[in-house]
Write a protein that holds these residues in place. Structure first.
Motif, PDB file in Angstrom:
ATOM      1  N   HIS A 143       8.605  10.048   1.449  1.00  0.00           N
ATOM      2  CA  HIS A 143       9.453   9.235   1.848  1.00  0.00           C
ATOM      3  C   HIS A 143       9.509   9.160   3.406  1.00  0.00           C
ATOM      4  O   HIS A 143       9.673   8.214   4.080  1.00  0.00           O
ATOM      5  CB  HIS A 143      10.916   9.387   1.270  1.00  0.00           C
ATOM      6  N   ALA A 144       9.736  10.413   3.953  1.00  0.00           N
ATOM      7  CA  ALA A 144      10.074  10.525   5.421  1.00  0.00           C
ATOM      8  C   ALA A 144       8.761  10.217   6.142  1.00  0.00           C
ATOM      9  O   ALA A 144       8.885   9.292   7.220  1.00  0.00           O
ATOM     10  CB  ALA A 144      10.263  11.953   5.716  1.00  0.00           C
ATOM     11  N   MET A 145       7.561  10.519   5.707  1.00  0.00           N
ATOM     12  CA  MET A 145       6.414  10.080   6.341  1.00  0.00           C
ATOM     13  C   MET A 145       5.994   8.591   6.436  1.00  0.00           C
ATOM     14  O   MET A 145       5.530   7.917   7.173  1.00  0.00           O
ATOM     15  CB  MET A 145       5.216  10.797   5.976  1.00  0.00           C
ATOM     16  N   LEU A 146       6.205   8.109   5.043  1.00  0.00           N
ATOM     17  CA  LEU A 146       6.223   6.619   5.021  1.00  0.00           C
ATOM     18  C   LEU A 146       7.236   5.839   5.844  1.00  0.00           C
ATOM     19  O   LEU A 146       6.683   4.907   6.637  1.00  0.00           O
ATOM     20  CB  LEU A 146       6.540   6.177   3.664  1.00  0.00           C
ATOM     21  N   THR A 147       8.338   6.310   6.156  1.00  0.00           N
ATOM     22  CA  THR A 147       9.258   5.764   7.012  1.00  0.00           C
ATOM     23  C   THR A 147       8.845   5.775   8.425  1.00  0.00           C
ATOM     24  O   THR A 147       8.690   4.741   9.172  1.00  0.00           O
ATOM     25  CB  THR A 147      10.572   6.388   7.048  1.00  0.00           C
ATOM     26  N   ALA A 148       8.289   7.268   8.837  1.00  0.00           N
ATOM     27  CA  ALA A 148       7.810   7.414  10.179  1.00  0.00           C
ATOM     28  C   ALA A 148       6.809   6.214  10.629  1.00  0.00           C
ATOM     29  O   ALA A 148       6.750   5.726  11.549  1.00  0.00           O
ATOM     30  CB  ALA A 148       7.621   8.723  10.356  1.00  0.00           C
ATOM     31  N   ARG A 149       5.846   6.461   9.510  1.00  0.00           N
ATOM     32  CA  ARG A 149       4.357   5.642   9.867  1.00  0.00           C
ATOM     33  C   ARG A 149       4.730   4.264   9.765  1.00  0.00           C
ATOM     34  O   ARG A 149       4.272   3.679  10.781  1.00  0.00           O
ATOM     35  CB  ARG A 149       3.499   5.876   8.933  1.00  0.00           C
ATOM     36  N   LEU A 150       5.579   3.552   9.312  1.00  0.00           N
ATOM     37  CA  LEU A 150       5.901   2.352   9.142  1.00  0.00           C
ATOM     38  C   LEU A 150       6.678   1.884  10.513  1.00  0.00           C
ATOM     39  O   LEU A 150       6.026   0.698  11.217  1.00  0.00           O
ATOM     40  CB  LEU A 150       6.698   1.826   7.774  1.00  0.00           C
ATOM     41  N   LEU A 151       7.466   2.651  11.009  1.00  0.00           N
ATOM     42  CA  LEU A 151       8.041   2.245  12.371  1.00  0.00           C
ATOM     43  C   LEU A 151       7.100   2.496  13.381  1.00  0.00           C
ATOM     44  O   LEU A 151       6.988   1.504  14.288  1.00  0.00           O
ATOM     45  CB  LEU A 151       9.130   3.399  12.670  1.00  0.00           C
ATOM     46  N   GLN A 152       6.160   3.379  13.182  1.00  0.00           N
ATOM     47  CA  GLN A 152       5.351   3.681  14.486  1.00  0.00           C
ATOM     48  C   GLN A 152       4.293   2.438  14.227  1.00  0.00           C
ATOM     49  O   GLN A 152       3.807   1.957  15.258  1.00  0.00           O
ATOM     50  CB  GLN A 152       4.639   5.088  14.254  1.00  0.00           C
ATOM     51  N   HIS A 153       3.731   1.954  13.087  1.00  0.00           N
ATOM     52  CA  HIS A 153       2.712   0.975  12.878  1.00  0.00           C
ATOM     53  C   HIS A 153       3.435  -0.369  13.518  1.00  0.00           C
ATOM     54  O   HIS A 153       2.499  -1.017  14.099  1.00  0.00           O
ATOM     55  CB  HIS A 153       2.513   1.036  11.572  1.00  0.00           C
TER      56      HIS A 153
END
Length: 212
Positions: A143-153
């Motif tokens: 959940h944390a990495m999906l959140t981070a990657r989506l914001l970065q993308h």
């Protein structure tokens, strides 16, 4: 500099409101929850008001306050209402731009605000920077990495992580993998009151001011 800070979570129940209270107190910022659901359980705005010690913070009223403890789009649908993001953005533009503003969302980035717009898009249209509230639980890395990657993308600027609950080594991994700094952590507490929020705000304050 844009003074809007949006508190999102890696999911529901990860401590966004306590995080928002600590950040609001640390910065003596204003607070706003544009869409509140689950009115029978009380409002996050009233919770913030009960936890803040400073006399500077203004808690702005919600644009939408809905009864059902559901995602905004569903709670509105159940009341035969429609949430208009433009109405939320118009309210935002009426606030004092010189004041730092902590905006608390509902759940995570992909929670639908209405039938077409997700929270992530609303954050982008608000031109806010994000603080991610996270906790350790089974599945929290994903959940944390999906959140981070989506914001970065999507290019939405991220200030950092605030972790809650009991410490776990997963936090160090998430920081390393995401490349997003840690602002701090808020420990588990038996009682969350003004003294606790004030203490945690003081601990978060140096990192917050440095990263802002």
């Amino acid at each position: 500099m844009n003074k809007r800070i949006f508190i999102t979570g890696t999911g529901t129940g990860v401590g966004k409101t306590v995080t928002a209270a600590c950040v609001t107190e640390a910065l003596q910022a204003d607070y706003w929850k544009p869409v509140q659901t689950g009115l029978s359980e009380g409002t996050d705005t009233n919770t913030i008001l009960s936890l803040i010690s400073n006399t500077t913070t203004i808690c702005h009223p919600e644009v939408y306050a809905l009864e059902a403890p559901e995602s905004p789009h569903l709670a509105a649908r159940m009341q035969q209402q429609s949430i208009e993001v433009d109405r939320i953005l118009a309210r935002l533009e009426a606030f004092d731009p010189s004041r730092q503003l902590v905006i608390e969302g509902a759940g995570g980035l992909m929670v639908p605000v209405n039938e077409e717009v997700f929270t992530l898009e609303m954050i982008s249209r608000m031109q806010a920077r994000v603080i991610i509230a996270a906790q350790n639980y089974l599945g929290s890395i994903n959940h944390a990495m999906l959140t981070a990657r989506l914001l970065q993308h999507t290019g939405v600027p991220v200030i950092g992580w605030i972790f809650g609950g009991d410490w776990h080594s997963n936090e160090e991994d998430i920081i390393r993998w995401s490349g997003i700094p840690r602002i701090g952590r808020i420990p588990q507490a038996t009682t969350v009151g003004k003294a606790f929020i004030q203490e945690q705000a003081q601990l978060l304050s140096p990192s917050l001011h440095q990263l802002l």
